[in-house]
Design an enzyme around this catalytic site. Structure first.
Site, PDB file in Angstrom:
ATOM      1  N   CYS A  29       0.829  -1.214   0.000  1.00 17.30           N
ATOM      2  CA  CYS A  29       0.000   0.000   0.000  1.00 17.30           C
ATOM      3  C   CYS A  29       0.862   1.263   0.000  1.00 17.30           C
ATOM      4  O   CYS A  29       1.659   1.489   0.920  1.00 17.30           O
ATOM      5  CB  CYS A  29      -0.927  -0.031   1.221  1.00 17.30           C
ATOM      6  SG  CYS A  29      -1.610   1.562   1.690  1.00 17.30           S
ATOM      7  N   CYS A  81       0.297   3.568   2.961  1.00 17.32           N
ATOM      8  CA  CYS A  81       0.882   2.986   4.178  1.00 17.32           C
ATOM      9  C   CYS A  81       2.376   3.305   4.251  1.00 17.32           C
ATOM     10  O   CYS A  81       2.897   3.660   5.316  1.00 17.32           O
ATOM     11  CB  CYS A  81       0.675   1.475   4.204  1.00 17.32           C
ATOM     12  SG  CYS A  81      -1.058   0.951   4.115  1.00 17.32           S
ATOM     13  N   CYS A 104     -13.803 -35.776  35.082  1.00 17.56           N
ATOM     14  CA  CYS A 104     -13.048 -36.139  33.866  1.00 17.56           C
ATOM     15  C   CYS A 104     -11.610 -35.614  33.927  1.00 17.56           C
ATOM     16  O   CYS A 104     -11.384 -34.406  34.029  1.00 17.56           O
ATOM     17  CB  CYS A 104     -13.774 -35.592  32.641  1.00 17.56           C
ATOM     18  SG  CYS A 104     -12.794 -35.508  31.138  1.00 17.56           S
ATOM     19  N   CYS A 126     -10.671 -33.324  31.038  1.00 10.52           N
ATOM     20  CA  CYS A 126     -11.299 -32.009  31.211  1.00 10.52           C
ATOM     21  C   CYS A 126     -10.462 -31.134  32.138  1.00 10.52           C
ATOM     22  O   CYS A 126     -10.281 -29.935  31.906  1.00 10.52           O
ATOM     23  CB  CYS A 126     -12.711 -32.152  31.774  1.00 10.52           C
ATOM     24  SG  CYS A 126     -13.821 -33.174  30.773  1.00 10.52           S
TER      25      CYS A 126
END
Length: 440
Positions: free
Chosen positions: A54, A57, A194, A197
């Site tokens: 760009c 930019c 679990c 988990c």
């Protein structure tokens, strides 16, 4: 050499060199650190979303560096390379470059910076935002944004813990928070006993913190909230499901990524990118519209549709719907999209060597290089998709734009969405014409 190959070569160079270096006071922001550095920070930030190719930019770089040096110790100045980290700009509807946003007291609602692109103007705007944040804090307002409606409570996996962004989900709040949400959700269905988990829990919390403001992470105890768990036929733990915005029960998708926080963040960020809005297909009615839609984009797609008398409103709307469908499919490329009526822009058609009686037609233009490619196949869903797919892969033949650069766009009236009508013909009065019968 093909147009896209040139572009990719250019991008490869710039991605290595970068527009900003570690020596600068401009912080390089990425998919991996944006959440922790910007969203989860108490600092005031101004962030530039840019593309290495760009021109505007590149022009901004020296002033942006100067502003960063001036604001050092007061506020943070960052930059995101959107060609490498598209998902960062997705939630903020970044369409053109450079886009500058100030993340102030409320990180969920950044403000657009539309001032002059000078170090002084940038610094002044950031300081004004910092002053607002100080005033808000003195007034007792929080500088962050809370997860209201998160269903916090005594649950072990989400809710009220300090710094815990995991939302506790229940039978009572699941529909309102997840199914009726405009947000993207990842939901873990777990059981307290679990082991897997328990191992996932710290990773899940870390990912939730990293994804704050972009993707919401929830947890539901399937041993307690069995109504929701049964709806999704949860049989093993942990089970993780993905919900796109506005999902129904049948729309839930299984998560198939890894269980480290980095894996979860990468997987969710990719889904967030998929949900970013498609670029608009603009009618090219003047120079400003075309430049705003295309000039700072990697490529701009031009569609030349038949005249309204040759293709009435239903026909034209079908073409526009097809273009919008393709802009959705190729939205990750961040291209610009323009349509014009055939013969309305003769200079543009001449530059592309299209038009005449050949409508509809399509071209793709690289504004920086004045190189373009022409759709040679059929102007239909399959033909257009193949053409655009080849462009995205760097295939296809390109030509140089005819004439001296991009032509001037003639100002035209915006289509009113209606059918076209032939101009009314004037009635000719023959009563005063005396014709001798012998002449008939």
């Amino acid at each position: 050499m093909a147009l896209i190959k040139l572009l990719l070569a250019s991008l490869a160079i710039t991605s290595v060199c970068g527009m900003y270096s570690k020596k600068d006071d401009v912080v390089e922001l990425t998919e991996a650190n944006f959440q922790s550095k910007v969203i989860n920070s108490d600092d005031i930030w101004i962030v530039e979303f840019y593309a290495p190719w760009c021109g505007h930019c590149k022009s901004l770089v020296p002033e942006y560096k100067k502003a960063a040096s001036a604001l050092k110790g007061v506020a943070k100045v960052g930059a995101v390379d959107m060609t490498q980290h598209q998902s960062v700009g997705g939630p903020y509807n970044v369409q053109g470059f450079p886009t500058l946003k100030i993340f102030g007291a409320d990180k969920k609602k950044p403000t657009d910076y539309n001032g002059q692109r000078t170090a002084q103007a940038i610094a002044d705007s950031v300081l004004a935002e910092a002053k607002k944040a100080v005033s808000a804090r003195l007034g007792g307002k929080s500088s962050g944004s809370s997860s209201s409606g998160s269903g916090s409570g005594s649950g072990k996996r989400g809710g009220g813990g300090s710094g815990n962004e995991v939302v506790e989900l229940t039978d009572a709040n699941f529909e309102d928070l997840v199914l009726n949400s405009k947000d993207i959700w990842l939901v873990e269905f777990f059981a307290p006993w679990c082991g897997h988990c328990k191992s996932l829990e710290p990773q899940w919390k870390a990912a939730a913190s990293e994804l704050k403001g972009k993707v919401r992470l929830g947890a539901l105890d399937a041993t307690v909230h069995t109504v929701v768990a049964n709806k999704f036929a949860i049989r093993g733990f942990p089970t993780i499901k993905y919900f796109a915005p506005g999902s129904d029960v049948s729309d839930a998708q299984d998560y198939d990524g890894g269980r480290q926080s980095s894996d979860i963040v990468a997987w969710a960020s990719a889904r967030a990118q998929e949900n970013m809005p498609a670029p608009e297909v603009f009618e090219g009615i003047n120079q400003q519209v075309v430049e705003d839609a295309c000039k700072e984009k990697q490529l701009c797609i031009f569609a030349f549709l038949p005249h309204i008398l040759d293709c009435q409103s239903e026909c034209r709307n079908n073409y526009l719907a097809m273009l919008k469908e393709q802009s959705e499919k190729f939205k990750k490329n961040l291209w610009g999209w323009i349509w014009v009526e055939g013969a309305a822009q003769p200079a543009l058609e001449e530059s592309f060597e299209v038009g005449g009686f050949g409508y509809p037609a399509m071209t793709a233009l690289n504004f920086r290089k004045n190189k373009y490619a022409v759709l040679k196949g059929s102007f239909g869903k399959d033909g257009i998709h193949e053409f655009l797919r080849d462009l995205s892969y760097g295939k296809g033949r390109t030509s140089s734009l005819r004439g001296d650069g991009f032509p001037k766009i003639q100002k035209t009236e915006k289509w009113d969405g209606k059918d076209g009508a032939l101009p009314a013909e004037d009635d000719i009065d023959l009563s005063d014409i005396d014709l001798d019968k012998t002449e008939l």
